[in-house]
Design a protein around this motif. Structure first.
Motif, PDB file in Angstrom:
ATOM      1  N   LEU A  10       0.166  -0.090  10.791  1.00  0.00           N
ATOM      2  CA  LEU A  10       1.184  -0.820   9.987  1.00  0.00           C
ATOM      3  C   LEU A  10       1.492  -2.150  10.842  1.00  0.00           C
ATOM      4  CD1 LEU A  10       3.201  -0.872   7.765  1.00  0.00           C
ATOM      5  CD2 LEU A  10       4.788   0.608   9.368  1.00  0.00           C
ATOM      6  N   SER A  11       1.469  -2.222  12.142  1.00  0.00           N
ATOM      7  CA  SER A  11       1.848  -3.437  12.758  1.00  0.00           C
ATOM      8  C   SER A  11       1.007  -4.541  12.418  1.00  0.00           C
ATOM      9  CB  SER A  11       2.067  -3.130  14.287  1.00  0.00           C
ATOM     10  OG  SER A  11       0.908  -2.773  14.881  1.00  0.00           O
ATOM     11  N   TYR A  12      -0.369  -4.080  12.367  1.00  0.00           N
ATOM     12  CA  TYR A  12      -1.406  -5.146  12.012  1.00  0.00           C
ATOM     13  C   TYR A  12      -1.362  -5.661  10.622  1.00  0.00           C
ATOM     14  CZ  TYR A  12      -6.052  -6.898  10.911  1.00  0.00           C
ATOM     15  OH  TYR A  12      -7.415  -7.590  10.615  1.00  0.00           O
ATOM     16  N   VAL A  13      -1.091  -4.685   9.660  1.00  0.00           N
ATOM     17  CA  VAL A  13      -0.796  -5.132   8.375  1.00  0.00           C
ATOM     18  C   VAL A  13       0.279  -6.080   8.045  1.00  0.00           C
ATOM     19  CG1 VAL A  13      -0.432  -4.435   5.936  1.00  0.00           C
ATOM     20  CG2 VAL A  13      -2.105  -3.383   7.326  1.00  0.00           C
ATOM     21  N   GLU A  14       1.436  -5.852   8.699  1.00  0.00           N
ATOM     22  CA  GLU A  14       2.638  -6.343   8.756  1.00  0.00           C
ATOM     23  C   GLU A  14       2.624  -7.787   9.279  1.00  0.00           C
ATOM     24  OE1 GLU A  14       5.714  -3.718  10.338  1.00  0.00           O
ATOM     25  OE2 GLU A  14       6.112  -3.173   8.235  1.00  0.00           O
ATOM     26  N   GLY A  15       1.977  -7.736  10.583  1.00  0.00           N
ATOM     27  CA  GLY A  15       1.556  -9.116  11.194  1.00  0.00           C
ATOM     28  C   GLY A  15       0.794 -10.111  10.266  1.00  0.00           C
ATOM     29  N   LEU A  16      -0.367  -9.585   9.674  1.00  0.00           N
ATOM     30  CA  LEU A  16      -1.057 -10.268   8.746  1.00  0.00           C
ATOM     31  C   LEU A  16      -0.245 -10.657   7.516  1.00  0.00           C
ATOM     32  CD1 LEU A  16      -4.451  -8.475   8.358  1.00  0.00           C
ATOM     33  CD2 LEU A  16      -3.958 -10.816   9.795  1.00  0.00           C
ATOM     34  N   SER A  17       0.812  -9.939   7.143  1.00  0.00           N
ATOM     35  CA  SER A  17       1.617 -10.363   5.997  1.00  0.00           C
ATOM     36  C   SER A  17       2.661 -11.457   6.178  1.00  0.00           C
ATOM     37  CB  SER A  17       2.527  -9.042   5.437  1.00  0.00           C
ATOM     38  OG  SER A  17       3.287  -9.289   4.657  1.00  0.00           O
ATOM     39  N   VAL A  18       3.140 -11.499   7.578  1.00  0.00           N
ATOM     40  CA  VAL A  18       3.920 -12.656   8.241  1.00  0.00           C
ATOM     41  C   VAL A  18       3.074 -13.689   8.122  1.00  0.00           C
ATOM     42  CG1 VAL A  18       5.170 -13.299  10.188  1.00  0.00           C
ATOM     43  CG2 VAL A  18       5.523 -11.026   9.183  1.00  0.00           C
ATOM     44  N   THR A  27       2.779 -11.693  -0.256  1.00  0.00           N
ATOM     45  CA  THR A  27       2.158 -10.412  -0.200  1.00  0.00           C
ATOM     46  C   THR A  27       2.949  -9.320  -0.445  1.00  0.00           C
ATOM     47  OG1 THR A  27       2.609 -10.140   2.178  1.00  0.00           O
ATOM     48  CG2 THR A  27       0.810 -11.463   1.596  1.00  0.00           C
ATOM     49  N   VAL A  28       2.288  -7.975  -0.806  1.00  0.00           N
ATOM     50  CA  VAL A  28       2.818  -6.823  -0.814  1.00  0.00           C
ATOM     51  C   VAL A  28       2.159  -5.942   0.148  1.00  0.00           C
ATOM     52  CG1 VAL A  28       3.249  -4.987  -2.532  1.00  0.00           C
ATOM     53  CG2 VAL A  28       3.438  -7.421  -3.382  1.00  0.00           C
ATOM     54  N   VAL A  29       2.863  -5.017   0.709  1.00  0.00           N
ATOM     55  CA  VAL A  29       2.559  -3.985   1.767  1.00  0.00           C
ATOM     56  C   VAL A  29       2.903  -2.637   1.006  1.00  0.00           C
ATOM     57  CG1 VAL A  29       2.614  -2.923   4.081  1.00  0.00           C
ATOM     58  CG2 VAL A  29       2.835  -5.173   3.912  1.00  0.00           C
ATOM     59  N   LEU A  30       1.926  -1.843   0.870  1.00  0.00           N
ATOM     60  CA  LEU A  30       2.057  -0.425   0.145  1.00  0.00           C
ATOM     61  C   LEU A  30       1.598   0.571   1.194  1.00  0.00           C
ATOM     62  CD1 LEU A  30       0.513  -1.133  -3.254  1.00  0.00           C
ATOM     63  CD2 LEU A  30       3.036  -1.104  -2.806  1.00  0.00           C
ATOM     64  N   ASP A  31       1.986   1.725   0.961  1.00  0.00           N
ATOM     65  CA  ASP A  31       1.866   3.173   1.564  1.00  0.00           C
ATOM     66  C   ASP A  31       2.170   3.190   3.057  1.00  0.00           C
ATOM     67  OD1 ASP A  31       0.749   3.854  -0.833  1.00  0.00           O
ATOM     68  OD2 ASP A  31      -1.473   2.982  -0.209  1.00  0.00           O
ATOM     69  N   GLN A  32       3.163   2.264   3.438  1.00  0.00           N
ATOM     70  CA  GLN A  32       3.719   2.570   4.873  1.00  0.00           C
ATOM     71  C   GLN A  32       4.228   3.823   5.113  1.00  0.00           C
ATOM     72  OE1 GLN A  32       4.770   0.336   2.120  1.00  0.00           O
ATOM     73  NE2 GLN A  32       6.000  -1.006   3.019  1.00  0.00           N
ATOM     74  N   GLY A  39       1.022  14.328   9.977  1.00  0.00           N
ATOM     75  CA  GLY A  39      -0.113  14.662  10.706  1.00  0.00           C
ATOM     76  C   GLY A  39      -1.357  13.671  10.120  1.00  0.00           C
ATOM     77  N   PHE A  40      -1.200  13.336   8.730  1.00  0.00           N
ATOM     78  CA  PHE A  40      -2.217  12.343   8.285  1.00  0.00           C
ATOM     79  C   PHE A  40      -2.386  11.173   8.554  1.00  0.00           C
ATOM     80  CE2 PHE A  40      -3.491   9.975   4.651  1.00  0.00           C
ATOM     81  CZ  PHE A  40      -5.025  10.458   4.585  1.00  0.00           C
ATOM     82  N   ALA A  41      -3.342  10.695   9.088  1.00  0.00           N
ATOM     83  CA  ALA A  41      -3.455   9.219   9.403  1.00  0.00           C
ATOM     84  C   ALA A  41      -3.845   8.486   8.300  1.00  0.00           C
ATOM     85  CB  ALA A  41      -4.607   9.054  10.549  1.00  0.00           C
ATOM     86  N   GLY A  42      -2.903   8.057   7.737  1.00  0.00           N
ATOM     87  CA  GLY A  42      -3.086   7.275   6.267  1.00  0.00           C
ATOM     88  C   GLY A  42      -3.342   5.875   6.410  1.00  0.00           C
ATOM     89  N   ARG A  43      -3.490   5.422   5.496  1.00  0.00           N
ATOM     90  CA  ARG A  43      -4.017   3.796   5.339  1.00  0.00           C
ATOM     91  C   ARG A  43      -2.736   3.086   4.795  1.00  0.00           C
ATOM     92  NH1 ARG A  43     -10.379   2.695   5.046  1.00  0.00           N
ATOM     93  NH2 ARG A  43     -10.672   3.827   7.082  1.00  0.00           N
ATOM     94  N   VAL A  44      -2.549   1.837   5.441  1.00  0.00           N
ATOM     95  CA  VAL A  44      -1.535   0.929   4.759  1.00  0.00           C
ATOM     96  C   VAL A  44      -2.346  -0.112   3.913  1.00  0.00           C
ATOM     97  CG1 VAL A  44       0.112  -0.693   5.299  1.00  0.00           C
ATOM     98  CG2 VAL A  44       0.096   1.340   6.668  1.00  0.00           C
ATOM     99  N   ARG A  45      -1.928  -0.448   2.742  1.00  0.00           N
ATOM    100  CA  ARG A  45      -2.620  -1.321   2.234  1.00  0.00           C
ATOM    101  C   ARG A  45      -1.777  -2.816   1.953  1.00  0.00           C
ATOM    102  NH1 ARG A  45      -3.335   0.841  -3.571  1.00  0.00           N
ATOM    103  NH2 ARG A  45      -1.394   1.684  -3.276  1.00  0.00           N
ATOM    104  N   LEU A  46      -2.589  -3.841   2.232  1.00  0.00           N
ATOM    105  CA  LEU A  46      -1.934  -5.186   1.849  1.00  0.00           C
ATOM    106  C   LEU A  46      -2.790  -5.999   0.841  1.00  0.00           C
ATOM    107  CD1 LEU A  46      -0.463  -7.555   3.135  1.00  0.00           C
ATOM    108  CD2 LEU A  46      -2.279  -8.328   4.448  1.00  0.00           C
ATOM    109  N   LEU A  47      -1.785  -6.492   0.000  1.00  0.00           N
ATOM    110  CA  LEU A  47      -2.335  -7.111  -1.244  1.00  0.00           C
ATOM    111  C   LEU A  47      -1.692  -8.185  -1.545  1.00  0.00           C
ATOM    112  CD1 LEU A  47      -1.346  -3.630  -2.026  1.00  0.00           C
ATOM    113  CD2 LEU A  47      -2.361  -4.411  -4.220  1.00  0.00           C
ATOM    114  N   VAL A  48      -2.282  -9.044  -2.109  1.00  0.00           N
ATOM    115  CA  VAL A  48      -1.842 -10.459  -2.485  1.00  0.00           C
ATOM    116  C   VAL A  48      -1.029 -10.404  -3.803  1.00  0.00           C
ATOM    117  CG1 VAL A  48      -3.964 -11.267  -3.614  1.00  0.00           C
ATOM    118  CG2 VAL A  48      -2.349 -13.033  -2.570  1.00  0.00           C
TER     119      VAL A  48
END
Length: 64
Positions: A10-18, A27-32, A39-48
């Protein structure tokens, strides 16, 4: 909206978003909420937000 990337960090995606927002690319960040969900290692999505900025956003990400 077009997806730029997915990450388990999440921190990587938020850094890219900034960084993209600083370049005037909305940008839009989804699935935070999926990170660590049951216990599921989900994925955060970064969209333009505007498809017209998709290629410019990819260039910015690759430069970072």
């Amino acid at each position: 909206m077009k997806e730029l990337l997915r990450s388990h960090s999440l921190s990587y995606v938020e850094g890219l978003s900034v960084a993209l927002e600083a370049q005037g690319i909305e940008t839009v960040v989804l699935d935070q909420q999926m990170i660590g969900f049951l216990g599921f290692a989900g994925r955060v999505r970064l969209l333009v937000a505007n498809d017209a900025f998709y290629h410019q956003a990819l260039r910015v990400i690759h430069e970072i």
